[in-house]
Design a protein around this motif. Structure first.
Motif: not given
Length: 345
Positions: A252-253, A285-288, A295-296, A330-331
């Protein structure tokens, strides 16, 4: 404020009190010429005693500097404003460390806004965001006396410094991670169609990297732009499902699509990551903040904004710079990807 002879003190008053010429006071204020420590101390003591405050415009004229950077970040309907503001915050913070303020230009004015602020000598340098592949502002930047730094990578950026995340490498990183977990059928939820129509460089570079990596890794993939809003996400997912049935993962981009997408998957009984894995390209901050910690691959707004300012400062000082600087992605693995058993690949 203290006064000299009952009036607001002037640079001449400071000079008389310190026993120096007005030009020496000016040099102490601007730093344009070396002044002995003793003389500088006398001038600074006189300034403090008299409560003298040099006019900002006079300082700028004396030094040919404004101590202001322009940040050009057009707030178009298809941009994610919270993410843009993360870049703006980074630029402002870094600029303050160099004793510079930031003039934020958010109107989509093409070259007119650049020329207005540059020709009026309002700023020392310009930093531009939201670059397009064949950006019409690039020729105008080359005509300006102020240096420019681009957050983005247009097709022809010769002679102009650029800094950004390496979006092509980010796409490859996302697909390599999913392929390493056994996923072979993967969909891309891209930015809005308007972003692709404008050939915005970050979207174009990510899409190109995704398609190249898909071929090299031998994956079956499908890509679709995603209109804003829940209905746009619904339509995008339906198209992906129709073209690639039984897919096991999504990249998802599109930060704004993440929450509607997770809600839609939950409503349809598709669990993350048990039924479908997700890798997001978004700020940490969006991912968590999502119901499932995603996973981002981070959008490094702080690093990019800071480097852009540092580059502008080096250009202003006549120092060498790295004219194309792409930060390695960085993933970070969290809770949205699962391993596909070898028997089900």
């Amino acid at each position: 404020m203290a006064t000299w002879g009952g009036a607001v003190p002037t640079i001449n008053d400071v000079a008389r009190a310190a026993g120096v010429s007005p030009s020496t006071v000016s040099y102490v204020l601007s730093g344009r010429r070396p002044i002995s420590a003793e003389t500088r101390a006398r001038v600074q003591a006189a300034i403090a005693e008299l409560g003298f405050h040099p006019h900002a415009g006079a300082r700028a004229l004396a030094s040919s500097k404004t101590n202001v950077i322009a940040l050009v970040a057009p707030l178009r309907v298809d941009v994610n404003v919270p993410v843009i503001m993360q870049f703006a915050t980074a630029v402002v913070t870094a600029a303050r460390s160099y004793n510079h303020d930031v003039l934020l230009l958010t109107k989509d004015e093409g070259t007119a806004g650049l020329e207005r602020v540059a020709h009026s000598t309002m700023v020392d340098a310009l930093i531009l965001m939201d670059l397009e592949r064949d950006d019409m502002r690039i020729p105008a930047l080359r005509r300006l006396k102020q240096p420019s730094v681009l957050i983005g990578l247009p097709a022809d950026h010769t002679g102009i410094a650029c800094v950004d995340l390496d979006f092509a490498a980010a796409a490859r990183e996302a697909l390599t991670h999913l392929a390493g977990h056994g996923h072979r059928r993967i969909g891309l939820v891209g930015p809005s169609p308007a972003v692709y129509r404008r050939q915005t460089t970050y979207a174009d570079r990510f899409l190109s990297g995704f398609l190249e990596a898909s071929t090299e890794l031998g994956l079956r993939t499908v890509t679709h732009p995603c209109e804003p809003g829940a209905e746009g996400v619904r339509a995008c997912l339906a198209e992906i499902d129709a073209e690639l049935p039984a897919l096991s993962a999504l990249v998802v981009h599109n930060e704004e699509a993440l929450r509607p997408l997770l809600d839609l998957l939950q409503a349809s009984g598709r669990r993350v990551p048990e039924d479908i894995s997700i890798v997001a390209i978004c700020p940490r901050d969006v991912a968590i903040s999502m119901p499932v910690h995603l996973t981002s691959i981070d959008i490094p707004a702080h690093d990019v904004g800071t480097i852009a300012v540092e580059t502008a400062m080096r250009l202003l000082d006549g120092r060498s710079v790295e004219y194309t600087r792409l930060l390695a992605p960085g993933l970070v693995e969290r809770d949205s990807c699962r391993e596909i058993p070898p028997s089900h690949r």
